[in-house]
Design a protein around this motif. Structure first.
Motif, short mmCIF file in Angstrom:
data_model
loop_
_atom_site.label_atom_id
_atom_site.label_comp_id
_atom_site.label_asym_id
_atom_site.label_seq_id
_atom_site.Cartn_x
_atom_site.Cartn_y
_atom_site.Cartn_z
N ASP A 16 0.84 -1.21 0.00
CA ASP A 16 0.00 0.00 0.00
C ASP A 16 0.86 1.24 0.00
N LYS A 61 -3.26 8.28 -4.38
CA LYS A 61 -2.56 7.14 -4.96
C LYS A 61 -1.76 7.60 -6.17
N GLN A 64 -7.87 3.43 -6.89
CA GLN A 64 -8.69 4.53 -6.41
C GLN A 64 -8.04 5.21 -5.22
N ASN A 65 -8.26 6.51 -5.12
CA ASN A 65 -7.85 7.25 -3.94
C ASN A 65 -8.76 6.84 -2.78
N VAL A 66 -8.18 6.91 -1.53
CA VAL A 66 -8.88 6.35 -0.38
C VAL A 66 -9.21 7.44 0.63
N ASP A 81 -10.43 8.17 4.54
CA ASP A 81 -10.45 7.53 5.85
C ASP A 81 -11.68 7.89 6.67
N THR A 94 -14.02 7.93 -4.94
CA THR A 94 -12.98 7.47 -4.01
C THR A 94 -13.47 6.22 -3.27
N ALA A 95 -12.49 5.44 -2.85
CA ALA A 95 -12.82 4.26 -2.04
C ALA A 95 -12.75 4.64 -0.57
N THR A 96 -13.50 3.97 0.25
CA THR A 96 -13.51 4.25 1.69
C THR A 96 -12.64 3.22 2.41
N SER A 97 -11.82 3.72 3.31
CA SER A 97 -10.92 2.83 4.05
C SER A 97 -11.73 1.84 4.89
N SER A 154 -18.25 3.74 -1.44
CA SER A 154 -17.73 4.54 -2.55
C SER A 154 -18.27 5.95 -2.38
#
Length: 1424
Positions: free
Chosen positions: A24, A47, A52-54, A56, A104-107, A117
């Motif tokens: 990661d 990223k 995808q950007n994450v 938090d 974006t993706a969620t942590s 998402s």
């Protein structure tokens, strides 16, 4: 154990966790700058562009954290610029940029989030208030870096459109801080980016900018649309989604309309959709008219006004693409019509406003079909009927739609079928012709399903019970079978169903039905076998039936089957029908057996035998029978003619009830060895009628069969030998008829003897008619002379028969045509024709008939135009009434009992016309006289000729057929004619034109000679002699023939244009020496018009003058030049200025005279150059003479204007005045001042004429005049309110004096109309009082409309309203009502008052209804 496992697993988890964390970290993007620090702190991990950007935390928490972090930063606010610069640097890499535009993706560590998402990085950053403006500006500027097909990235095998993704981030943001700045920046970027990105920005605009910026954006987009047509679609989509004020929307719509002519074809549906969705009720008509003008669904679809320069840059579409665009365009029109009532009404008005037939396009048909399919059936049906009547919608237009746009038309098939079904039920021939064309073109153009529906729909018409509808449906099926046999063959089983309706069909209809069924059964290459057996069974059953009705059905069916089985093309190349080879022995035997069966079954019934011979003669005459069958008919059917009807001279002089003598022999005594014993035959038939049919033997010869038998005989001779040499002795053969002195003393004879005499004369006339049919085309001089002599015999014998029928009015003539079922049907015209019987038996029925307009005896036979016989009878009656003898019966009423003349007979017209007077002066011998057609014979031929033309050649203005006469048959006397196509008849008639012109010139010369002899006096001595009256009738009939010929609607077809030109050249050749190639069509038309115009100086009667004008109008309608219309108006005016006298030297009068006068006056007013000037001239120069003169007074300028014809003039001028002001359209915004001023002047002149018209009723207060004033006055005021007052509003400030004067004049007229309302109540006439409420409503509306105009122009204080007393048309107060208003001020009337301060004048009008008390602070209720 569990603890051990957990311990074992912990090292594994730690090991794998470390590995994952390391990977990661490798994907993380980190740089020691403000961007990464702040984002990391706020909860976003960037990223490197592979994943995808994450986030938090939840996106709302992230945005709050980010804003707090930036604000608490030490370098705030300069940190914002550093942050944005860092982000722009980060997204330099297209892959990183791509993932910043993706969600974006969620942590996994974060649990309290809205979803796994969340929004993209760009959208999250733009949503932060302090970053928003800088971020948006930077991102929009980045759009300039993207060029077409450059720097694009591929993700998962597909190209990624980064500009589209970027623009989607701006849509539907929660809050935009500076909308104006954003809008300006987006519009600025449009000018510098590539076209694809321009589309993306434009499409995005409505969803980004706030409502406050919509007007600014719309203005910019409108300018861009004018510069770059390739962006039409996105710009219009954007404009559709913007909220614009009405003024701006009107400007935008105007700009779009300007680009309509040059728009790309594939963009057209979007343009049309935008225009129709944005239109308002006020300007719907203007927009729709503009769209209609620029759309053209012809082969060069879609634009009618595109220039070659514009079309060079257009991409050529394939056929399928073009059809797709057409369908989408029509869908856009349909959606506009469906969702806005004003658009639908505007389309109807736009199509209705097209007056010239040549201006109509295929698009008009499509529009009407769309309207029809959207539940606007009634107005569309009415509009289409009117267009067909005026000749605007033609078969050519239909063919163009079906041939070029069949696939598009297919989408509207249900509407086409429904509309055709309705139109086919119309009583007007032109409309049913159009409906038939819809059915036929649809059948040819559409698929099998549609063909089945069309055939099924046509079959359902047979059950309607209306003969005309059944006729039309049968004609269509017959033509489809004739032209498209293979296509119709699969539907034979559908057509066979019609056999169930046989009882309801007439004989001609049954003939057609059996013809098409037998063609389907025996001549089609597929599907015919299924109905062959059914036909044979039905026909044999009918032949064996003793009921004459069913026996006739069987005879016709059998003959039609014989025709189809033994069919031989003889060189006719019909692609739809397989060529027939030699007739096989089995088929030959089948045909002969059927013929023998018919002959045997009809031998006991003379009328059935006559029908069999007539039907067989028609089939043989067509020349399509196999030669072996023709030979059999010649040997077996015609051989007994001589045995039955021809005897030696010595044998003929047998004893008889009525003394007889040998008459009408044309050969020398040495040659005349045979004759026809007509009296003996008639007496035998009279005796046989008293016997039962069972006792009657087959050897008895009935004279009813004489003419049909001879017709079959001569047809066989002509087919077998090619000439008439074997039977030419029958041409000059004498016959035994009752002695002339017996006929003179007929009153003293018994009823039986009278029957024999009348029957013998009918048979003799029918024999002569059939003889003329047979030998008319012979070119041998001797034969031709005998034929003309037979014409003399016909006219001579007709006069004798008329006298006999007057003595024996109850006589029922023997049948001559056999298209009837039962004798009661035959008796109807006879009962009506006998005046004594008609008046004595059923006066009540006659009265009822008159009320229903069905009392005319000859109306049944007139079929499609009955006006001609009225004229003929009118001109003939004076001649007969002068003789001093007993009144005679008009043979026109007995027309059904005479044999039909063939169309070929009229070749006799090529023989010149020589009048009796010229014969006497030139001392010609009797032989020369016989070789010339004299006026009585010419009249006889022309009367029949014009009837045939009116029946066969339908014009768009043909009179409607009536459904009331259910017992009569319109085809009686036209059986043979109906078996020819209109085109065939038209060709024959065009060949006869030189002869018609020759006789027309001779007739005109006859009257020209009389005028010269009378020193220029038109109605001098000699004009009312019997000879002059007969020549006058011929003159009228010749003009009528020309009118019918050139008005034929078939000339609208492209394939018949050459035939029309040939006819016009024939007319031109009478005054010029030309060849057919020297003249263009329009030049030939102009010269032909001039030829007809030359006869205007010699017309003897007003009815003839009307017919001449009709011919001129028919030609003028086909001309492109307005000069022909002007000349027609001049000719009509000259006839109005002529004094027309009857036979007694008195002025003509009566209903027919008034009708003719109305036609002339209407023609003059409609086609003159200046209607208002012409109408004013009639009123100011013609009317004063009537006011000053006595009851016999007349106008010096217009002698036809008398006190008895005043009502005709008054109604016509008033009606045309209303029509004229309808054409003065309200001013448009873009119209220049001169055009508006011109309209104001026209309205002023129209109001002046109205003032004169309404004041004339004070002197001419007849009921008809009062009714005209009330009705037309209301219509005038109503039109002025709708079309005149908007113009007054516009012109009030600039032309105050003119508007004031116009309204003052109009006020004077409305006051008289108000008095007329009161007068109509006093005289208590219901028809007049019914008009009063509508007129008073109009007058009240006028008051308030003027008040509204003054309010807008800020001079309401000038408006004043008072009471108007109720008076009659002479100004006398109506006392019975005056008492009810005792408390009101006396005699206070409205008038204009000038505002002294402002100098602004207003108009104020009397009110005829009770006005509301709160309408004006100065208004009072008006009493009436």
């Amino acid at each position: 154990m569990s603890k051990t496992k957990r311990k074992l697993s912990d090292p594994e988890e730690k090991k794998s966790g470390k590995k994952r964390k390391g990977s990661d970290n490798e994907e993380h993007f980190y740089k020691d700058n403000v961007l990464c620090q702040v984002l990391k702190k706020a909860g976003l991990t960037l990223k490197k562009g592979k994943t995808q950007n994450v986030l938090d935390c939840d996106q709302a928490v992230f945005q709050r954290n980010l804003q707090i972090a930036l604000k608490r930063h030490g370098n705030y606010p300069s940190v914002l610029d550093e942050f944005v610069e860092g982000f722009i640097e980060y997204i330099e890499d297209p892959h990183r940029f791509h993932y910043c535009l993706l969600p974006t993706a969620t942590s996994e560590k974060c649990e309290s989030v809205r979803s796994r998402s969340q929004d993209s990085v760009v959208r999250l950053l733009v949503g932060v208030d302090i970053l928003q403006s800088k971020m948006m500006m930077s991102l929009l500027e980045k759009l300039a870096e993207f060029m077409e097909n450059e720097d694009c990235i591929v993700e998962h095998g597909e190209k990624v459109n980064l500009p589209r993704l970027l623009m989607s981030q701006f849509r539907w943001l929660d809050r935009i801080l500076d909308s104006k700045e954003l809008a300006d920046k987006m519009l600025e970027m449009i000018t510098i980016v590539s076209e694809d990105i321009q589309r993306e920005i434009i499409t995005c605009l409505p969803e980004v900018v706030e409502d406050s910026e919509h007007s600014h954006v719309a203005t910019s987009l409108r300018d861009l649309l004018m510069e770059k047509s390739s962006l039409t679609v996105p710009i219009l989509d954007a404009l559709s989604n913007l909220n614009l004020n009405p003024e701006l929307m009107t400007e935008v719509r105007g700009s779009v309309l300007q680009t309509l002519a040059s728009v790309e074809i594939e963009n057209l549906p979007v343009v049309i959709r935008f225009l129709l969705q944005s239109v308002t009720a006020a300007d719907a008509l203007e927009v729709v008219s503009e769209i209609r003008q620029n759309l053209d669904f012809s082969s060069s679809f879609p634009l009618a006004t595109s220039t070659p320069h514009q079309s060079v840059h257009r991409r050529q579409l394939s056929g399928d693409e073009t059809r797709g665009v057409e369908s989408l365009t029509l869908d856009a029109v349909k959606s506009g019509i469906r969702f806005q009532k004003s658009v639908a009404e505007a389309w109807i008005k736009a199509v209705d406003s097209v007056k010239q037939p040549s201006d109509h396009k295929v698009i008009d048909l499509f529009i009407l079909l769309i309207l029809y399919s959207t539940d606007r059936k009634k107005p569309v049906e009415s509009l289409i009927r009117n267009k067909i009547r005026s000749g605007a919608f033609t078969e050519v237009l239909l063919q163009e739609a079906f041939r070029e746009r069949a696939q598009v038309m297919r989408d509207y098939f249900p509407a086409i079928l429904s509309l055709a079904e309705v139109l086919l039920r119309s009583p007007e021939p032109a409309i049913t012709f159009f409906a038939a064309s819809m059915y036929k073109n649809g059948f040819v153009a559409f698929d099998t399903y549609c063909q089945q529906e069309i055939v099924g729909n046509l079959v359902t018409h047979f059950g309607s019970g209306f003969e005309e509808e059944t006729d039309s449906s049968l004609d269509i099926l017959y033509q489809l079978v004739d032209k498209h046999l293979d296509k119709m063959a699969p539907f034979a089983i559908f057509v066979k169903v019609v056999l169930d309706y046989l009882d309801n069909l007439s004989v001609p209809q049954i003939r057609k039905l059996y013809s098409l069924l037998s063609t389907l059964a025996f001549r089609s290459s597929q599907g015919g076998n299924m109905i062959q057996d059914d036909l044979h069974i039905i026909i044999r059953k009918q032949l064996s039936n003793d009921n004459p009705k069913y026996k006739r059905m069987g005879i016709i069916g059998a003959v039609m089957v014989v025709k189809s089985i033994a069919y031989n093309q003889n060189g006719d190349n019909e692609p739809s029908q397989a060529p027939a080879g030699p007739l096989t022995d089995s088929l030959y035997k089948q045909v002969i057996n059927l013929l023998q069966l018919v002959k045997t079954s009809s031998s006991r019934m003379s009328e059935a035998a006559a029908l069999f011979m007539d039907e067989l003669a028609n089939v043989v005459g067509k020349g399509h029978l196999d030669s072996k069958v023709e030979e059999w008919i010649t040997d077996n059917v015609t051989t007994d003619f001589q045995d039955h009807y021809v005897v030696d001279m010595e044998e003929a002089a047998t004893d008889s009830i009525v003394p007889q003598e040998n008459r009408f022999g044309l050969d020398d005594d040495s040659e005349a060895s045979i004759c026809i014993p007509l009296v003996s035959l008639t007496e035998a038939s009279v005796k046989d009628k008293k016997k039962s049919q069972k006792q009657k033997t087959s050897e008895s010869a009935d004279p009813v069969c004489l003419s049909p038998h001879f017709r079959l005989l001569r047809m066989c001779e002509q087919r077998q030998n090619g000439n008439m040499d074997n039977i030419d002795a029958l041409l000059g053969c004498p016959m035994f008829l009752p002695k002339t002195d017996v006929i003179d003393k007929m009153e003293s004879l018994s009823t039986k003897e009278k029957d024999v005499i009348c029957s013998s004369l009918f048979h003799a006339l029918n024999w002569f008619r059939e003889i003329v049919n047979a030998f008319a085309t012979q070119i041998d001089p001797e034969m031709k002379g005998k034929v003309i002599t037979r014409l003399h015999n016909i006219t001579e014998l007709s006069k004798t028969l008329e006298k006999c029928l007057a003595i024996h009015p109850r006589f029922c003539p023997p049948p001559a045509t056999f298209d009837w079922y039962e004798n009661p049907v035959l008796n109807a015209p006879v009962v009506n024709s006998s005046d004594g019987k008609k008046k004595g038996r059923k006066p009540a029925k006659k009265k009822k008939g008159n009320k229903e307009n069905i009392g005319d005896d000859e109306s049944d036979e007139n079929s499609k135009d009955s006006s001609q016989l009225d004229t003929q009878n009118e001109t003939q009656f004076p001649e007969k009434s002068d003789s001093g003898e007993k009144p005679v019966v008009d043979l026109a009423n007995y027309r059904a009992f005479f044999r039909e003349l063939d169309i070929s007979v009229f070749t006799i017209l090529h023989t010149g016309l020589i009048t009796k007077s010229s014969l006497d002066t030139e001392l010609n011998t009797k032989a020369t006289t016989e070789l010339s057609i004299q006026p009585p014979q010419l009249e006889f031929l022309l009367e029949d000729f014009t009837r045939k033309l009116s029946h066969a050649l339908i014009s768009s203005t043909s009179k409607r057929k009536s459904f009331l006469k259910t017992k009569s048959d319109k085809n009686v006397g036209f059986s043979h004619l109906d078996q020819c196509t209109p085109k065939f008849i038209a060709k024959k008639v065009i060949k006869l034109l030189p002869a018609l012109c020759e006789h027309l010139e001779s007739s005109s010369e006859f009257f020209q000679t009389l005028i010269v002899e009378n020193d220029g006096l038109i109605d001098g001595p000699g004009c009312n002699t019997p000879e002059a009256q007969t020549v006058g009738v011929c003159f009228h009939l010749l003009l009528q023939a020309l009118q019918t010929i050139f008005a034929w609607n078939g000339f609208l077809m492209v394939e018949n244009k050459s035939l029309l030109k040939e006819g016009l050249i024939t007319l031109v050749s009478r005054i010029k020496t030309v060849g057919s190639t020297q003249f263009t069509f329009q030049e030939a038309l102009k010269s032909a018009f001039q030829y007809i115009e030359n006869f205007a100086g010699t017309v003897p009667k007003l009815s003839t003058a009307v017919m001449l004008i009709k011919v001129m109008l028919t030609l003028a309608e086909k001309s492109d030049s307005k000069e022909t219309c002007r000349k027609t108006a001049v000719a009509a005016q000259s006839f109005l200025k002529r004094e027309w006298l009857d036979a007694e030297g008195q002025r003509e009068k009566g209903a027919k005279h008034n009708e003719n006068l109305q036609f002339l006056l209407k023609t003059y007013l409609c086609h003159c150059e200046d209607f208002l000037g012409s109408a004013e001239e009639i009123l100011t120069k013609g009317m004063p003479d009537l006011l000053e003169g006595d009851k016999n007074g007349f106008s010096e300028v217009y002698p036809t204007l008398t006190k008895s014809t005043f009502a005709v003039y008054y109604k016509t001028v008033f009606t045309e005045l209303v029509t004229c002001v309808k054409g003065i359209q309200p001013g448009k915004q873009r119209e220049d001042r001169d055009a508006r001023l011109d309209k104001l002047l026209r309205w002023s002149q129209a109001v002046r004429i109205l003032h004169i018209m309404v004041n004339l009723i004070k002197a001419f207060d007849g009921r008809a005049n009062l009714g005209t004033a009330l009705k037309c006055g209301r219509q005038f005021i109503d039109i002025f309110l709708r079309q005149g007052m908007p113009l007054m509003d516009d012109m009030f400030r600039s032309n105050r004096e003119d508007v004031q004067g116009l309204l003052k004049n109009l006020q004077l007229s409305t006051r008289v109309l108000h008095h007329t309302c009161g007068h109509s109540k006093i005289i208590k006439d219901i028809a007049l009082t019914n008009q009063v409420p509508f007129l008073k409503k109009c007058l009240e509306a006028f008051v308030y409309r003027v008040k509204a105009m003054l309010t807008v122009n800020r001079c309401l204080e000038a408006f004043w309203l008072g009471n108007l007393k109720n008076r009659d048309i002479h100004g006398e107060e109506i006392l019975s009502q005056a008492s009810t208003s005792a408390n009101t001020t006396a005699a206070e009337e409205e008038e204009e008052e000038e505002d002294a301060g402002g100098g602004e004048e207003s108009e104020e009008e009397e009110s005829d209804v009770e006005l509301e008390s709160n309408a004006s602070d100065e208004s009072h209720s008006v009493q009436y």
